[in-house]
Design a protein around this motif. Structure first.
Motif, mmCIF file in Angstrom:
data_model
loop_
_atom_site.group_PDB
_atom_site.id
_atom_site.type_symbol
_atom_site.label_atom_id
_atom_site.label_comp_id
_atom_site.label_asym_id
_atom_site.label_seq_id
_atom_site.Cartn_x
_atom_site.Cartn_y
_atom_site.Cartn_z
ATOM 1 N N ILE A 7 0.844 -1.201 0.000
ATOM 2 C CA ILE A 7 0.000 0.000 0.000
ATOM 3 C C ILE A 7 0.881 1.254 0.000
ATOM 4 O O ILE A 7 0.645 2.198 -0.752
ATOM 5 N N ALA A 8 1.946 1.226 0.809
ATOM 6 C CA ALA A 8 2.837 2.380 0.877
ATOM 7 C C ALA A 8 3.482 2.653 -0.479
ATOM 8 O O ALA A 8 3.533 3.804 -0.935
ATOM 9 N N SER A 35 2.288 1.834 -3.404
ATOM 10 C CA SER A 35 1.261 2.311 -4.331
ATOM 11 C C SER A 35 1.008 3.799 -4.124
ATOM 12 O O SER A 35 0.929 4.563 -5.100
ATOM 13 N N ILE A 36 0.890 4.196 -2.859
ATOM 14 C CA ILE A 36 0.662 5.624 -2.582
ATOM 15 C C ILE A 36 1.842 6.441 -3.099
ATOM 16 O O ILE A 36 1.671 7.473 -3.749
ATOM 17 N N GLY A 37 3.048 5.926 -2.850
ATOM 18 C CA GLY A 37 4.248 6.621 -3.312
ATOM 19 C C GLY A 37 4.228 6.851 -4.818
ATOM 20 O O GLY A 37 4.540 7.955 -5.300
ATOM 21 N N VAL A 39 1.594 6.925 -6.881
ATOM 22 C CA VAL A 39 0.541 7.856 -7.283
ATOM 23 C C VAL A 39 0.963 9.292 -6.956
ATOM 24 O O VAL A 39 0.786 10.207 -7.779
ATOM 25 N N VAL A 40 1.567 9.481 -5.795
ATOM 26 C CA VAL A 40 2.022 10.827 -5.424
ATOM 27 C C VAL A 40 3.076 11.318 -6.415
ATOM 28 O O VAL A 40 3.013 12.438 -6.923
ATOM 29 N N TYR A 84 1.444 12.178 -9.806
ATOM 30 C CA TYR A 84 0.555 13.343 -9.838
ATOM 31 C C TYR A 84 1.162 14.579 -9.182
ATOM 32 O O TYR A 84 0.489 15.592 -9.060
ATOM 33 N N TRP A 85 2.404 14.507 -8.735
ATOM 34 C CA TRP A 85 3.069 15.678 -8.166
ATOM 35 C C TRP A 85 3.101 16.773 -9.230
ATOM 36 O O TRP A 85 3.661 16.571 -10.306
ATOM 37 N N ILE A 137 2.007 4.948 -13.618
ATOM 38 C CA ILE A 137 1.228 4.179 -12.642
ATOM 39 C C ILE A 137 1.061 2.742 -13.131
ATOM 40 O O ILE A 137 1.196 1.787 -12.358
#
Lengths: 61, 552
Positions: A19-20, A22-24, A26-27, A30-31, B306
């Motif tokens: 999960i960490a 994946s969040i990384g 996406v961030v 989209y930064w 992604i």
């Protein structure tokens, strides 16, 4: 290492690190600041002013 | 082509080839009557042939320094031709296998031509011979263009390409002699695996060394996919092939794993071979050739990032969906199933990204068969990944597993996605590489396209039908609670579909033969005006290339 321990580790740690990550991702994607370099990368392969040769004629040292 | 090597490179080539010759001789002596002896002789002959090739041009003048100002495309050119030759061989054997299922006498009563031996020859020839050469060739092309740097040296690409093809040759000839580890898509024995290991590490080093000299700090997304392909295949290959040979004079080896661990390791390898060989590498191809051919940047670069990390995180875990209802722990099966479902997100991210890139350029797709190959590939990538996620669900798998549905699914991916994107990329690169205005015959490209599409649909629909019928017949009970159909009845019910499949396969094979002919004729027909994109001079806004205007 017991089978039970391995399973516990896989099910707990495995969940959180995925999960960490994946969040990384996406961030990062989209930064807002990264948008310019992504756009220029997307355009880079289409640039007609780029010659079909290496950018420097230096020998690999 | 060999004369392009400098003096010191020619010497290095001779040393490497001599090492191959000596290794081959040692294998031949140690192996004697064993198949290892035959393979030793093949390696030795390949080494000697190479030595003669280098000696033949050894005293030719060295190439001038001007070569360093150009990309090094000779290995790519050879890889593309080899890919097409392997495609024709592999698809011929594939169609032969298909007809054997209709007419079992087509083994001609020989051991080497039995189904169990020529079937892996088919899969290895198309996946590794055709797909692998296509990947090596296009990756070196894309790597140089996107990094705007020349390959670091002129020996290592040849070592990778020719060493890899020697591996493919050892694999194919080994199957005919009965050499196999009995691991699907990892059949070659220990000595061939060692060769591939070295080749693959050199391949990764080439990639790293070239990227180290790139112009732009940002690495274009296609390279990420290609790198994942190279790196993960190295890991998979190493782990799954851990084995102990019976002796150094014997082709046979025993795996380091046994029982359910062996099965899990094999399918962790097997499904990640699908993921990182047959998907990631070809996505690298798609992310370069499709935007360039369409003249439009990729629809969403963010989505491509992604998708990339989604694929690398999630694919690693899905192998256990090949082992539903086995001795594998239930939770491991469920893990594989769940990750297979989540995988739909990055897969459709890439498929949608490709199709949205084409949105607004449909007139080009209509007019240009090369781009149409890539469009069909993107559609089938989306279809096959959806189907694959669906089939990984345990209850669906209880119907589909061990039936022809699996074969249909694999071919929807292999023919519809992998072969289509490769043919599209090859048709795009050949005029650029050989500096021709276009392919020898655009009409033949159209023929190839429609034969491939017709063959693909015939094949896939035949196998969907046969697979579901087969699965249902196997689980139909009568009122007294016993099976309604004997096994042979289900086999007889498959026959019409096997005929249809073999006919579809023939169409696809015929398309590949036409493709090879067209490529050879493009190379041989000199004197065409060169394609402006490939011209080795500053592009001072040439006329007639509207396809390359950005943002059109």
């Amino acid at each position: 290492m017991e089978h039970e321990t391995t399973v516990w580790f896989a099910k707990s740690f495995g969940l959180f690190y995925l999960i960490a990550m994946s969040i990384g991702v996406v961030v990062y994607a989209y930064w807002p600041k990264n948008k310019t370099s992504f756009d220029s990368a997307a355009q880079s392969i289409l640039d007609p002013s780029v010659e079909d040769k290496p950018y420097e004629a230096k020998r690999w040292q | 082509m060999i004369a392009q090597l400098t003096k010191s490179e020619r010497q290095l080539a001779l040393i490497i080839l001599l090492a191959f010759t000596i290794c081959g001789l040692a294998m031949a002596i140690a192996g004697r009557q064993d198949p290892l002896g035959v393979h030793g002789a093949i390696v030795m002959l390949a080494g000697i042939a190479g030595i003669f090739g280098v000696i033949y041009v050894y005293y030719e003048p060295e190439p001038d320094e001007g070569r360093l100002a150009l990309y090094y495309d000779d290995p790519t050119k050879v890889a593309i031709i080899l890919a097409m030759i392997w495609a024709v061989i592999g698809m011929f054997i594939g169609d032969w296998v298909a007809w054997q299922l209709v007419f079992p006498n087509l083994t001609f009563d020989a051991g080497w031509s039995s189904f169990g031996r020529i079937r892996p020859a088919h899969t290895s020839a198309v996946i590794f011979g055709f797909g692998g050469n296509g990947l090596i060739g296009t990756s070196l092309y894309v790597l140089q263009r996107t990094s705007r740097a020349r390959l670091p040296d002129q020996i290592s690409p040849w070592f990778v390409l020719l060493g890899y093809n020697l591996f493919c040759l050892l694999a194919a000839t080994g199957y005919f002699m009965g050499v196999t580890q009995s691991k699907e898509y990892a059949e070659p024995e220990w000595y061939a695996d060692l060769l591939l290991e070295i080749v693959w590490i050199v391949y990764f080093v080439i990639y790293m060394r070239t990227l180290a000299r790139r112009k732009e700090p940002h690495i274009y997304v296609a390279n990420w996919y290609y790198m994942a392909f190279i790196l993960v295949v190295a890991i998979l290959h190493t782990v799954n092939n851990l084995a102990m040979p019976v002796s150094f004079g014997h082709a046979k080896s025993y795996s380091a794993f046994s029982g359910v661990q062996d099965a899990m390791t094999q399918w962790w390898y097997g499904h990640n071979a699908v993921a990182f060989f047959l998907t990631s590498g070809f996505l690298g191809m798609m992310y370069y050739y499709l935007p360039v051919r369409a003249g439009r940047p990729i629809y969403s670069y963010r989505m491509s990032i992604i998708s990339f990390w989604g694929i690398t995180f999630m694919y690693m875990w899905v192998g256990s969906h090949h082992l539903h209802y086995t001795a594998l722990p239930q939770w491991v099966q469920t893990l594989g199933m769940t990750f297979s479902l989540m995988l739909l997100i990055p897969s459709w991210g890439s498929a949608g990204n490709a199709l949205l890139t084409l949105n607004g350029a449909w007139h080009k797709v209509r007019d240009d068969a090369t781009l149409r190959f890539m469009m069909v590939a993107a559609v089938f990538y989306g279809l096959t990944t959806f189907e694959g996620s669906f089939m990984a669900i345990r209850s669906v798998n209880s119907l589909s597993h061990y039936t022809d549905w699996t074969v249909g699914h694999v071919h929807a991916g292999a023919l519809g996605w992998v072969a289509m994107i490769t043919f599209g990329s090859i048709y795009a690169s050949v005029p650029w590489l050989w500096k021709r205005e276009r392919m020898y015959s655009p009409a033949l490209v159209e023929w190839h396209f429609w034969l491939a599409v017709a063959g693909l649909f015939t094949y896939v629909f035949a196998m969907w039908n046969s697979g579901i019928i087969q699965g249902l017949m196997w689980r139909t009970y009568n009122s007294s609670g016993t099976l309604s159909y004997s096994f042979i009845e289900t086999v007889i019910a498959m026959k019409p579909y096997y005929v249809a499949r073999a006919v579809g396969g023939f169409f696809f094979f015929a398309g590949a033969v036409i493709g090879l002919y067209n490529i050879v004729m493009t190379i041989r027909t000199a004197g065409q005006p060169a394609d402006e994109r490939a011209a080795d001079r500053p592009v001072a806004q040439p006329t007639g290339v509207p396809a390359l205007q950005p943002g059109e």
